[in-house]
Scaffold this active site. Sequence first.
Site, PDB file in Angstrom:
ATOM      1  N   THR A  64      -8.415   6.813  -2.579  1.00 49.68           N
ATOM      2  CA  THR A  64      -9.777   6.383  -2.903  1.00 49.68           C
ATOM      3  C   THR A  64     -10.733   7.553  -2.710  1.00 49.68           C
ATOM      4  O   THR A  64     -11.801   7.581  -3.316  1.00 49.68           O
ATOM      5  CB  THR A  64     -10.235   5.207  -2.014  1.00 49.68           C
ATOM      6  OG1 THR A  64      -9.939   5.539  -0.644  1.00 49.68           O
ATOM      7  CG2 THR A  64      -9.536   3.920  -2.410  1.00 49.68           C
ATOM      8  N   LYS A  73     -14.244   8.800  -4.747  1.00 47.74           N
ATOM      9  CA  LYS A  73     -15.547   9.150  -4.158  1.00 47.74           C
ATOM     10  C   LYS A  73     -15.983  10.529  -4.630  1.00 47.74           C
ATOM     11  O   LYS A  73     -17.156  10.747  -4.963  1.00 47.74           O
ATOM     12  CB  LYS A  73     -15.472   9.127  -2.631  1.00 47.74           C
ATOM     13  CG  LYS A  73     -15.106   7.772  -2.043  1.00 47.74           C
ATOM     14  CD  LYS A  73     -14.861   7.907  -0.535  1.00 47.74           C
ATOM     15  CE  LYS A  73     -13.871   6.880  -0.044  1.00 47.74           C
ATOM     16  NZ  LYS A  73     -13.372   7.209   1.311  1.00 47.74           N
ATOM     17  N   LYS A 111       0.678  14.536   1.509  1.00 48.68           N
ATOM     18  CA  LYS A 111      -0.623  14.878   0.911  1.00 48.68           C
ATOM     19  C   LYS A 111      -0.760  16.394   0.672  1.00 48.68           C
ATOM     20  O   LYS A 111      -1.672  16.839  -0.005  1.00 48.68           O
ATOM     21  CB  LYS A 111      -1.763  14.361   1.793  1.00 48.68           C
ATOM     22  CG  LYS A 111      -1.861  12.817   1.825  1.00 48.68           C
ATOM     23  CD  LYS A 111      -3.000  12.366   2.727  1.00 48.68           C
ATOM     24  CE  LYS A 111      -3.101  10.856   2.898  1.00 48.68           C
ATOM     25  NZ  LYS A 111      -3.885  10.202   1.824  1.00 48.68           N
ATOM     26  N   HIS A 133       0.785  -1.230   0.000  1.00 43.55           N
ATOM     27  CA  HIS A 133       0.000   0.000   0.000  1.00 43.55           C
ATOM     28  C   HIS A 133       0.813   1.274   0.000  1.00 43.55           C
ATOM     29  O   HIS A 133       0.248   2.357   0.125  1.00 43.55           O
ATOM     30  CB  HIS A 133      -0.908   0.047   1.233  1.00 43.55           C
ATOM     31  CG  HIS A 133      -2.131  -0.780   1.096  1.00 43.55           C
ATOM     32  ND1 HIS A 133      -3.306  -0.272   0.576  1.00 43.55           N
ATOM     33  CD2 HIS A 133      -2.366  -2.069   1.383  1.00 43.55           C
ATOM     34  CE1 HIS A 133      -4.212  -1.236   0.565  1.00 43.55           C
ATOM     35  NE2 HIS A 133      -3.675  -2.336   1.047  1.00 43.55           N
ATOM     36  N   LYS A 141      -8.924  14.187   4.065  1.00 39.22           N
ATOM     37  CA  LYS A 141      -8.100  12.981   4.100  1.00 39.22           C
ATOM     38  C   LYS A 141      -7.199  13.111   5.314  1.00 39.22           C
ATOM     39  O   LYS A 141      -7.154  14.189   5.933  1.00 39.22           O
ATOM     40  CB  LYS A 141      -7.258  12.844   2.821  1.00 39.22           C
ATOM     41  CG  LYS A 141      -6.498  14.131   2.441  1.00 39.22           C
ATOM     42  CD  LYS A 141      -5.681  13.999   1.176  1.00 39.22           C
ATOM     43  CE  LYS A 141      -6.488  14.031  -0.100  1.00 39.22           C
ATOM     44  NZ  LYS A 141      -6.440  12.795  -0.876  1.00 39.22           N
ATOM     45  N   ARG A 142      -6.474  12.039   5.691  1.00 38.26           N
ATOM     46  CA  ARG A 142      -5.550  12.186   6.798  1.00 38.26           C
ATOM     47  C   ARG A 142      -4.567  13.339   6.509  1.00 38.26           C
ATOM     48  O   ARG A 142      -4.202  13.580   5.356  1.00 38.26           O
ATOM     49  CB  ARG A 142      -4.776  10.879   7.017  1.00 38.26           C
ATOM     50  CG  ARG A 142      -5.614   9.792   7.662  1.00 38.26           C
ATOM     51  CD  ARG A 142      -6.086  10.170   9.059  1.00 38.26           C
ATOM     52  NE  ARG A 142      -5.009  10.187  10.013  1.00 38.26           N
ATOM     53  CZ  ARG A 142      -4.798   9.248  10.935  1.00 38.26           C
ATOM     54  NH1 ARG A 142      -5.615   8.212  11.036  1.00 38.26           N
ATOM     55  NH2 ARG A 142      -3.791   9.342  11.784  1.00 38.26           N
TER      56      ARG A 142
HETATM   57  C1  LIG Z   1     -12.022   7.446   1.603  1.00 39.86           C
HETATM   58  C2  LIG Z   1     -11.580   7.796   2.952  1.00 39.86           C
HETATM   59  C3  LIG Z   1     -10.224   8.026   3.205  1.00 39.86           C
HETATM   60  C4  LIG Z   1      -9.162   7.954   2.138  1.00 39.86           C
HETATM   61  O1  LIG Z   1      -9.019   9.218   1.548  1.00 39.86           O
HETATM   62  P1  LIG Z   1      -7.773   9.583   0.597  1.00 39.86           P
HETATM   63  O2  LIG Z   1      -8.169  10.900   0.046  1.00 39.86           O
HETATM   64  O3  LIG Z   1      -7.737   8.515  -0.453  1.00 39.86           O
HETATM   65  O4  LIG Z   1      -6.574   9.622   1.447  1.00 39.86           O
HETATM   66  C5  LIG Z   1      -9.844   8.364   4.490  1.00 39.86           C
HETATM   67  N1  LIG Z   1     -10.751   8.470   5.479  1.00 39.86           N
HETATM   68  C6  LIG Z   1     -12.067   8.263   5.267  1.00 39.86           C
HETATM   69  C7  LIG Z   1     -13.020   8.414   6.401  1.00 39.86           C
HETATM   70  C8  LIG Z   1     -12.527   7.908   4.001  1.00 39.86           C
HETATM   71  O5  LIG Z   1     -13.832   7.688   3.823  1.00 39.86           O
END
Ligand SMILES: *Cc1c(COP(=O)(O)O)cnc(C)c1O
Length: 842
Positions: free
Chosen positions: A672, A676, A570, A373, A564-565
């Site tokens: 991911t 979304k 990032k 990952h 995101k985190r």
């Molecule tokens: C989808 C999701 C992530 C992943 O987000 P990235 O932008 O791909 O880092 C992290 N936390 C939650 C709660 C999510 O639903």
Amino acid sequence: MNAPLEDSLTPQIRVEDDRTGLSITTLRSALADNLFYIQGKFPGTATKNDYYMALAYTVRDRLLQRWLNTTQTYRKNVKVVCYLSAEFLIGPQLVNNLINLGIYAKIRQAVEESGLSLQELIEQEEEPGLGNGGLGRLAACYLDSLSTLEIPAIGYGIRYEFGIFDQEIRDGWQVEITDKWLQYGNPWEIARPEEYVEVKFGGRSEHYYDEKGNYRVRWIPDRVVKGVPYDTPILGYQVNTANTLRLWKAEAIESFDFQAFNIGDYYGAVDAKIVSENLTKILYPNDEVIQGKELRLQQQYFFVSCALQDMIRLLLSTEVSLETFHQQFAVQLNDTHPAIGVAELMRLLVDEHRIDWDKAWHITQNTFAFTNHTLLPEALEKWPIELFGRLLPRHLEIIYEINQRFLDRVRMKYPRDLGKLSRLSLIDESGERYVRMANLACVGSHAINGVAELHTELLKKTVLKDFYEFFPEKFANVTNGVTPRRWMVLSNPRLTRLITEKIGDRWITHLDDLRKLETLADDASFRQQWRQIKQETKGDLAAYIRKKLDIIVDPKSLFDIQVKRIHEYKRQHLNVLHVITFYNRLKHDRDLDITPRTFIFGGKAAPGYFMAKLIIKLIVSVANIVNNDPDVRDRMKVVFIPDFNVTLGQRIYPAADLSEQISTAGKEASGTGNMKFALNGALTIGTLDGANVEIREEVGAENFFLFGLTTEEVYGLKARGYRPFDYYNQNAELKAVIDLISSGFFSHGDVDLFKPLIDNLLYRDDYMLLADYQSYIDTQEKVSQAYRDRENWTRMSILNVARMGKFSSDRSIREYAQKIWKVEPVPVELLQLCPGGQCLLV
Ligand SMILES: *Cc1c(COP(=O)(O)O)cnc(C)c1O
């Protein structure tokens, strides 16, 4: 919220009874029944949570038929996928189950006729935060798709008593609050205490000859812990398949207590119990970095050993030979966290079930497959030999044995290449000695995959280069995906209805059908409806922001969102540099005809990650200045939404106009969140990183805002000697932004507060923000211009959604099933019907 769709599937029941019936009268009576008999409350004294629990049990009853029949079906010699993951971020269960059962509208009517608000009850649910971010959420999307595709599967993980912390913001700083998700009970799980297994730790191994004179090893542990499974049904969308998520809780072994008790050490016995139960108390809140804590290795070994013992028991209960293990189970390792499974399966087969080494190794290699990952070096998991051997002495011996046999093969292929040997070795001997978990996973698996095309290519060229050269046939790519059930049907009911009106509902399980929307992009009245829906969804988020944060944002402004985190790679701080640039431009020219924007941020920082916490402080500090400056009123707002989690994601992703996917090229494995957002009609501003590359390929370069260095350019610039200070010196606008932060403008004159962040950017800038700054700003300007042409923006938004078919987790799971697991769907028939307990009576 209205029902996203008409209810279509109803459980196949024969008798209308309180436990399974679906008439409104029966549902109402079931609700009242559960309130009284399970919660033990009269309506007069019941709290909202009591009503939520009563409703959850009402729904669970309607799920059990499918769940038990699924388990029953799998007892008959079918190959089962076992997805091993230290994290499962499944999100709230109630609405998902209503949708997958197809009973949303009926339940809403029953709840409302009982004088309750379904929305209020839905909001009572505490989500199980058993993951940090993307990796845990991916595991959850995969379980949803496995069930929907009717593939036999079990998710194995840890039932953390405290999941990821709740985040509060106080004075701009993140404060972590313990996540007590179990405090009011969890109606979705069923404990199976009779199916416990025992897990050993510590001690030593003993070598001996058995009665037949065979050389054997046994492990004499100094501690034994009980693993108790808790099962949660994962129902597929409108199918009978309900797979199981089996999470393990650590408990003390009673006999151990008694031992201590008998010699009079009552407190010692209780201490031992506490120590055992500590094992599954808490999720480590670090995303993408390993902390090397002993308890973490204990957690990993604990759940992996529980899972493998459970599989062996399942297999032996069907009287099939253990030597067919790899034909009965395909075990996927979600990153290296469960990689100890390779050594544990060898130990179980060789030591406990007396299978010879070569045969056991064949079974093991054909059982496991490994998903990598990350490309970040700090995320490559390794454990000091000393710690490892103290906790798992027998496994260390097994790893040495695997290593010796493997390195013999390496020597044959590359005679005298000591560099190769030391890089491929399962043991890092460059200084303090470590066990390398990725190497163990690669050697012990028959398949290794990255999570996006770019990521897989980079794995082959960098972190796993030597393994790729040695075992090229093991490597494959499986690009990540997300489930359209949760990330569209559940979270965006308006858009779901519009799309379904136009193209039918097949897209929910065949996401490629969204292509049919392409021609509608040219239909002005469709565009109008599309825009209207985005507007209403943004209005909902604006109302949430007002209620929770007392900040007023304009739903007509461009919603520019990064959730995101929080991580330096990032680059949330690159986004901040743009926010301040935007602010400065407005301040310098008050009449500037600018496209109004709302900048929205959200995400948790690891509690020990100082720089990430400082980035949150910076965002909130900038927000406080900007939001209170009358000069920019009505033209920009900045919001940090606290406690980003799945529940909040469901509100946020659908409300975005612009999705920020701005990691340094070559750092994000896939992402991911990017999927979304795009699935919900946001346009992306992004780098050529992770799955952004494939999203851009699918939606078309003209519908994607690309900026920044490529991976090769990043490597090239690093190699030539990157000097961030030069970018600062040579770019007046960038210099003004950085100087404004340094001057204390956002920190009440405190010039030291953000100094660590600024110095890092000026003198190190590992993630090359300054190199990408101008390209980012120019592209943001293009975004602003594009948003002014609302018709064309809407067209691009529709085309983005129409072309997102590839990013369904159904597609990912089909690829794993075909390329890696070699499994087929096994539809479940509802054979054993048990309405109202009648099968007991027959
Ligand atoms: C989808 C999701 C992530 C992943 O987000 P990235 O932008 O791909 O880092 C992290 N936390 C939650 C709660 C999510 O639903």
